[in-house]
Scaffold this active site. Structure first.
Site, mmCIF file in Angstrom:
data_model
loop_
_atom_site.group_PDB
_atom_site.id
_atom_site.type_symbol
_atom_site.label_atom_id
_atom_site.label_comp_id
_atom_site.label_asym_id
_atom_site.label_seq_id
_atom_site.Cartn_x
_atom_site.Cartn_y
_atom_site.Cartn_z
ATOM 1 N N ASP A 177 0.795 -1.236 0.000
ATOM 2 C CA ASP A 177 0.000 0.000 0.000
ATOM 3 C C ASP A 177 0.829 1.289 0.000
ATOM 4 O O ASP A 177 0.643 2.155 0.871
ATOM 5 C CB ASP A 177 -0.953 0.005 1.205
ATOM 6 C CG ASP A 177 -1.901 -1.176 1.232
ATOM 7 O OD1 ASP A 177 -1.918 -1.961 0.261
ATOM 8 O OD2 ASP A 177 -2.623 -1.330 2.236
ATOM 9 N N ASP A 182 -4.845 -0.572 -1.559
ATOM 10 C CA ASP A 182 -6.196 -0.394 -1.027
ATOM 11 C C ASP A 182 -7.051 0.237 -2.119
ATOM 12 O O ASP A 182 -6.633 1.214 -2.763
ATOM 13 C CB ASP A 182 -6.156 0.528 0.205
ATOM 14 C CG ASP A 182 -6.166 -0.228 1.514
ATOM 15 O OD1 ASP A 182 -6.034 -1.462 1.500
ATOM 16 O OD2 ASP A 182 -6.310 0.420 2.574
ATOM 17 N N HIS A 214 -10.864 1.159 -2.118
ATOM 18 C CA HIS A 214 -12.149 1.191 -1.421
ATOM 19 C C HIS A 214 -13.218 1.923 -2.225
ATOM 20 O O HIS A 214 -12.927 2.844 -2.990
ATOM 21 C CB HIS A 214 -12.007 1.893 -0.071
ATOM 22 C CG HIS A 214 -11.101 1.200 0.899
ATOM 23 N ND1 HIS A 214 -11.184 -0.152 1.154
ATOM 24 C CD2 HIS A 214 -10.100 1.676 1.685
ATOM 25 C CE1 HIS A 214 -10.270 -0.477 2.056
ATOM 26 N NE2 HIS A 214 -9.602 0.607 2.382
ATOM 27 N N HIS A 225 -10.429 6.854 3.031
ATOM 28 C CA HIS A 225 -9.101 6.832 2.417
ATOM 29 C C HIS A 225 -9.081 5.875 1.227
ATOM 30 O O HIS A 225 -9.870 4.943 1.155
ATOM 31 C CB HIS A 225 -8.025 6.421 3.434
ATOM 32 C CG HIS A 225 -8.187 5.018 3.930
ATOM 33 N ND1 HIS A 225 -9.070 4.675 4.937
ATOM 34 C CD2 HIS A 225 -7.587 3.855 3.552
ATOM 35 C CE1 HIS A 225 -8.999 3.379 5.161
ATOM 36 N NE2 HIS A 225 -8.122 2.848 4.329
ATOM 37 N N LYS A 233 -7.186 -4.606 -3.002
ATOM 38 C CA LYS A 233 -7.892 -5.213 -1.865
ATOM 39 C C LYS A 233 -8.817 -4.188 -1.222
ATOM 40 O O LYS A 233 -8.635 -2.988 -1.374
ATOM 41 C CB LYS A 233 -6.896 -5.751 -0.834
ATOM 42 C CG LYS A 233 -5.935 -4.720 -0.273
ATOM 43 C CD LYS A 233 -4.812 -5.384 0.518
ATOM 44 C CE LYS A 233 -3.836 -4.378 1.105
ATOM 45 N NZ LYS A 233 -4.412 -3.535 2.164
ATOM 46 N N CYS A 257 -1.444 -3.382 7.701
ATOM 47 C CA CYS A 257 -1.420 -4.137 6.448
ATOM 48 C C CYS A 257 -0.120 -4.905 6.238
ATOM 49 O O CYS A 257 -0.144 -6.032 5.721
ATOM 50 C CB CYS A 257 -1.712 -3.207 5.283
ATOM 51 S SG CYS A 257 -3.393 -2.527 5.353
#
Length: 210
Positions: free
Chosen positions: A13, A51, A53, A86, A113, A158
């Protein structure tokens, strides 16, 4: 320490929102990006996690009226920390930090992810339900990887859970401590204690670069 064809670097990340100026900034996050870039040059196999999202992600405090970031709630799969919004898909905060550009170009894959709004994801191997795989383990096995080195953000979340899942999936797991940064001293200490129990090793970047 010798790096061989059965080794892979997992860069966890390395995104703008986790660096200074981002919505979930980790102190010193931007500062480790050039070091990670140097490390990546030593590996034939590099994989990056990201990440990714949606705005309605279950782990965002903004989606739970009256809840504050950095508090926990109970969800279907257990306890879940609530975070500031975020790494929302398509935003600059989700983009990779510019100082990691050559690493991203070299990466054999980018593992996204946390895109399921109902389940957060810390580990590069599994979502937080601990059942839904990302495909990373299968990719590494196909590449003949036996040992993974990890660097990135954040050490206590993470990076930690990816490193520990790597052991569970049968890989040797080594965290490059000075190429990672933690959110808080308390959770950093807890991660190190957990590494001792789970068989995750730590190494300095100096040992890999000299």
């Amino acid at each position: 320490m010798l790096i061989g064809p059965a080794d892979a670097l997992l860069v966890i990340d390395p995104q703008n929102d986790f660096c200074e100026g981002g919505s979930l900034a980790v102190e010193g996050g931007a500062g480790i990006m050039p070091l990670i870039d140097r490390l990546a040059a030593r590996f034939d196999r590099v994989v990056v996690t990201q990440d990714w999202h949606t705005q309605d992600q279950i782990s965002f405090a903004s989606n739970h009226p009256g809840a504050a970031p950095f508090t926990e709630i109970e969800v279907v799969y257990g306890r879940q920390m609530l975070w500031p919004d975020h790494c929302i898909q398509g935003t600059s905060g989700a983009d990779f930090h510019p100082d990691i550009a050559s690493t991203v170009r070299k990466a054999l894959a980018v593992i996204r992810k946390g895109y399921n709004p109902a389940v957060d994801s810390y580990s590069g191997f599994f979502e937080n339900d601990h059942r839904t795989p990302t495909g990373l383990a299968g990719l590494l096995r196909e590449l003949g990887v036996k040992r993974v080195f990890l660097a990135g953000l954040a050490f206590d979340y993470c990076v930690r859970f990816t490193a520990e899942d790597a052991v569970r999936e049968g890989f040797e797991s080594v965290v490059i401590a000075d190429a990672s940064r933690a959110i808080a001293p308390e959770t950093e200490a807890a991660a190190r204690e957990s590494f001792l129990r789970s068989g995750v090793a730590e190494v300095s970047a100096y040992r890999l670069l000299t």
